[in-house]
Design an enzyme around this catalytic site. Structure first.
Site, PDB file in Angstrom:
ATOM      1  N   ASP A  14      98.348  -8.543 -51.987  1.00 57.26           N
ATOM      2  CA  ASP A  14      97.981  -9.498 -50.941  1.00 57.26           C
ATOM      3  C   ASP A  14      99.203 -10.177 -50.332  1.00 57.26           C
ATOM      4  OD1 ASP A  14      98.731 -10.878 -53.149  1.00 57.26           O
ATOM      5  OD2 ASP A  14      96.977 -12.194 -53.243  1.00 57.26           O
TER       6      ASP A  14
ATOM      7  N   HIS B 185     122.756   6.997 -42.666  1.00 54.85           N
ATOM      8  CA  HIS B 185     121.842   5.866 -42.870  1.00 54.85           C
ATOM      9  C   HIS B 185     121.800   5.429 -44.328  1.00 54.85           C
ATOM     10  CE1 HIS B 185     119.557   6.668 -38.858  1.00 54.85           C
ATOM     11  NE2 HIS B 185     120.706   6.048 -38.691  1.00 54.85           N
TER      12      HIS B 185
ATOM     13  N   ASP C 225     127.702  -1.456 -41.217  1.00 54.35           N
ATOM     14  CA  ASP C 225     126.927  -1.474 -39.977  1.00 54.35           C
ATOM     15  C   ASP C 225     125.820  -2.492 -40.213  1.00 54.35           C
ATOM     16  OD1 ASP C 225     125.343  -1.035 -37.776  1.00 54.35           O
ATOM     17  OD2 ASP C 225     125.334   1.150 -37.948  1.00 54.35           O
TER      18      ASP C 225
ATOM     19  N   ASP D 192     124.311  -5.123 -32.854  1.00 50.43           N
ATOM     20  CA  ASP D 192     124.479  -3.887 -33.635  1.00 50.43           C
ATOM     21  C   ASP D 192     125.981  -3.613 -33.723  1.00 50.43           C
ATOM     22  OD1 ASP D 192     124.258  -1.462 -34.860  1.00 50.43           O
ATOM     23  OD2 ASP D 192     123.218  -0.446 -33.216  1.00 50.43           O
TER      24      ASP D 192
ATOM     25  N   HIS E 179     126.315  12.489 -34.291  1.00 56.31           N
ATOM     26  CA  HIS E 179     125.352  11.640 -33.581  1.00 56.31           C
ATOM     27  C   HIS E 179     125.846  11.372 -32.167  1.00 56.31           C
ATOM     28  CE1 HIS E 179     128.014   8.167 -34.192  1.00 56.31           C
ATOM     29  NE2 HIS E 179     128.064   8.458 -35.491  1.00 56.31           N
TER      30      HIS E 179
ATOM     31  N   HIS F  41     123.428   3.910 -27.801  1.00 55.09           N
ATOM     32  CA  HIS F  41     122.004   3.773 -27.473  1.00 55.09           C
ATOM     33  C   HIS F  41     121.786   2.418 -26.812  1.00 55.09           C
ATOM     34  CE1 HIS F  41     121.821   1.071 -30.957  1.00 55.09           C
ATOM     35  NE2 HIS F  41     122.558   1.963 -31.577  1.00 55.09           N
TER      36      HIS F  41
ATOM     37  N   HIS G  80     117.448  -0.070 -31.353  1.00 56.65           N
ATOM     38  CA  HIS G  80     117.473   1.145 -30.521  1.00 56.65           C
ATOM     39  C   HIS G  80     116.469   0.862 -29.420  1.00 56.65           C
ATOM     40  CE1 HIS G  80     118.786   3.591 -34.278  1.00 56.65           C
ATOM     41  NE2 HIS G  80     119.763   2.880 -33.777  1.00 56.65           N
TER      42      HIS G  80
ATOM     43  N   GLU H  97     129.664   3.788 -30.218  1.00 58.89           N
ATOM     44  CA  GLU H  97     129.850   3.859 -31.663  1.00 58.89           C
ATOM     45  C   GLU H  97     130.280   5.240 -32.168  1.00 58.89           C
ATOM     46  OE1 GLU H  97     126.120   3.710 -33.939  1.00 58.89           O
ATOM     47  OE2 GLU H  97     125.110   3.118 -32.105  1.00 58.89           O
TER      48      GLU H  97
ATOM     49  N   TYR I  81     132.859  11.558 -40.099  1.00 63.44           N
ATOM     50  CA  TYR I  81     132.341  11.485 -41.475  1.00 63.44           C
ATOM     51  C   TYR I  81     132.729  12.771 -42.210  1.00 63.44           C
ATOM     52  CZ  TYR I  81     129.685   8.327 -38.528  1.00 63.44           C
ATOM     53  OH  TYR I  81     129.348   7.376 -37.593  1.00 63.44           O
TER      54      TYR I  81
ATOM     55  N   ARG J 183     133.107   4.485 -38.709  1.00 61.64           N
ATOM     56  CA  ARG J 183     132.450   4.265 -37.415  1.00 61.64           C
ATOM     57  C   ARG J 183     132.947   2.928 -36.897  1.00 61.64           C
ATOM     58  NH1 ARG J 183     127.727   5.424 -38.785  1.00 61.64           N
ATOM     59  NH2 ARG J 183     126.709   3.433 -39.223  1.00 61.64           N
TER      60      ARG J 183
ATOM     61  N   GLU K 282     131.722   0.271 -33.897  1.00 61.33           N
ATOM     62  CA  GLU K 282     130.603   0.099 -32.967  1.00 61.33           C
ATOM     63  C   GLU K 282     130.672  -1.252 -32.260  1.00 61.33           C
ATOM     64  OE1 GLU K 282     126.707  -0.042 -34.854  1.00 61.33           O
ATOM     65  OE2 GLU K 282     125.775   0.622 -32.992  1.00 61.33           O
TER      66      GLU K 282
HETATM   67  N1  GLY Z   1     122.609   0.312 -36.743  1.00 60.84           N
HETATM   68  C1  GLY Z   1     121.995   1.476 -36.268  1.00 60.84           C
HETATM   69  C2  GLY Z   1     122.806   2.127 -35.268  1.00 60.84           C
HETATM   70  O1  GLY Z   1     123.990   1.882 -35.169  1.00 60.84           O
HETATM   71  O2  GLY Z   1     122.331   2.861 -34.454  1.00 60.84           O
HETATM   72 MN    MN Z   2     123.977   1.519 -33.068  1.00 61.67          MN
HETATM   73 MN    MN Z   3     124.841   0.156 -35.914  1.00 63.72          MN
END
Ligand code: GLY
Ligand code: MN
Ligand code: MN
Length: 437
Positions: free
Chosen positions: A36, A240, A257, A268, A347, A351, A358, A381, A385, A402, A404
């Site tokens: 609950d 991820h 991140d 982000d 990737h 975005h 996103h 970003e 890797y 990365r 970003e």
């Molecule tokens: N934090 C998710 C991305 O960078 O897209």
């Molecule tokens: Mn991102």
């Molecule tokens: Mn990110």
């Protein structure tokens, strides 16, 4: 609650686009966590964008065919016994006042009102998100309304996603949204600096997560805008990675991140830094390739450029850099043609960002990449890797990086919301060195 006129203007824009169509929207359902106990409530982004309403149990009808009362909010009614457990509820009158609704009704009246509004509409727009129950109800009601159409003529032909109009609106941020995003970024910025300052080998990744997330909440954010990634060493090569439970080792790079959600808007941000405060030579080489590409893409972001052009530039610079430092072999053209770079860069460059991290909005229009316009907000970003099992030169194995940033397109170019978050090697080393001395 923000100025209700912000949401009213959006509803008016929506009504102009809908013609004689009606928007029948449900707020996000509450989600059970265990037994609950529920997850913290987060309103549906489209619903919020059009109403400013953040409480659970709501729905709304935005109906240009109802000229006297185009905007009805349906909410949970006051109930002293329930309010003791879950908090105060506004009266219908207070709801009307605070949210600029033309009327506020008990949520139990929603389905009947929706049916009535449908019969007069040329088209029905609703949220096609995760609320299956609502979607099934809408379809049932549409079938019911359609049953009468054969003799009465007219009536809605089908259900359409509210996103077909609203996501385009959400893509262009106004001043009010830009200020909130900047605040989300500022809080996240401070948290990244704190993580760099407290980091020493021997800590667990989750301890850096705790430092950052407590800062988010301390500064008035609702929490992280997405599950924080705090990845040391080889973990940073998992895109991820969210376990965040490893011990940070001397010599590791740490990829974080993580960013805050403030008044429903996301930041982000990713930064990558050395656990011991000093980049090794191979780490420096890889980092410099990414930083160079990232800065070039940001410099190129301006009205008239397409999203794909930014990605192409990013890819070319990353590939050229990877060849230069001996991570990839061959010519950049060949490598791009055969997509062999995907072993290390898998990737996209960025975005849209906004109410959703996103964020919604098309990347392609009529088969062509979207041209950037003032008010668009997105991430840049790039990353590389190299996991520890790869056949890359040994010096690069177990490194994930990365960087970003969050970018706003302006009339003449862009503004980097995240400009001040340290990303130069010298800046990061100085910041970490100072913290440890
Ligand atoms: N934090 C998710 C991305 O960078 O897209
Ligand atoms: Mn991102
Ligand atoms: Mn990110």
């Amino acid at each position: 609650m923000n100025n209700p006129n912000i949401y009213k203007d959006r509803r008016e824009k929506l009504m102009q686009s809908m013609g004689k169509g009606v928007a029948i929207l449900k707020g996000a359902p509450q989600q059970t966590r265990t037994n609950d106990t529920e997850y913290p409530y987060r309103q549906d982004s489209d619903f919020f964008y059009l109403t400013g309403y953040v409480e659970p149990g709501a729905a709304c009808i935005i109906d240009p065919n109802n000229q006297d009362q185009p905007f009805t909010l349906f909410v949970l009614p006051q109930d002293p016994k329930k309010e003791v457990w879950t908090g105060w509820r506004l009266s219908f009158e207070e709801t009307v006042q605070q949210y600029g609704a033309d009327q506020a009704l008990d949520i139990t009246e929603f389905n009947n009102s929706a049916l009535k509004a449908m019969t007069q509409a040329s088209n029905v727009y609703t949220n096609l998100n995760h609320d299956r129950e609502h979607q099934h109800k809408m379809l049932d009601q549409l079938r019911q309304v359609r049953g009468a159409v054969q003799r009465s003529g007219g009536g809605p032909e089908g259900l359409q996603s509210i996103g077909s109009i609203v996501h385009n609106m959400r893509l262009i941020k106004d001043e009010h949204e830009i200020a909130i995003i900047q605040k989300a970024v500022d809080i996240s910025h401070e948290a990244h600096v704190k993580a760099m300052q407290v980091c020493i080998p021997g800590l667990h990744e989750y301890q850096l997560q705790a430092v950052m997330e407590s800062h988010f909440v301390f500064e008035g954010a609702s929490g992280p805008a997405y599950t924080s990634i705090v990845a040391s060493g080889d973990n940073a090569t998992v895109l991820h990675y969210i376990k965040n439970d490893a011990v940070i080792k001397d010599g590791d790079l740490i990829l974080i991140d993580a960013a805050a959600e403030y008044e429903m808007y996301a930041a982000d941000i990713t930064r990558t830094f050395p656990a011991n405060g000093k980049f090794s030579e191979p780490q420096k080489a890889l980092y410099s390739v990414i930083l160079k590409a990232q800065k070039a893409v940001i410099a190129a972001a301006k009205p008239g450029v397409t999203f794909q052009e930014l990605h192409d530039l990013d890819l070319r610079l990353l590939v050229e850099g990877m060849v230069e430092i001996g991570l990839l072999e061959g010519t950049p053209d060949e490598i791009i043609e055969t997509a062999s770079y995907q072993d290390y860069f898998m990737h996209k460059t960025g975005h849209w960002m906004g109410l959703d991290v996103h964020d919604m909005g098309m990347y392609m229009l009529d088969g062509k990449s979207r041209v950037l316009e003032p008010g668009m907000v997105f991430t840049v970003e790039p990353g590389i890797y190299v996991n520890s099992n790869s056949d890359a030169p040994e010096r690069y194995r177990g490194i994930g990086i990365r960087i970003e940033d969050d970018i706003l397109i302006t009339e003449n170019g862009n503004k980097n919301f995240t400009e001040a978050v340290p990303k130069e090697i010298s800046e990061i080393e100085a910041l970490m060195g100072k913290a440890k001395s």
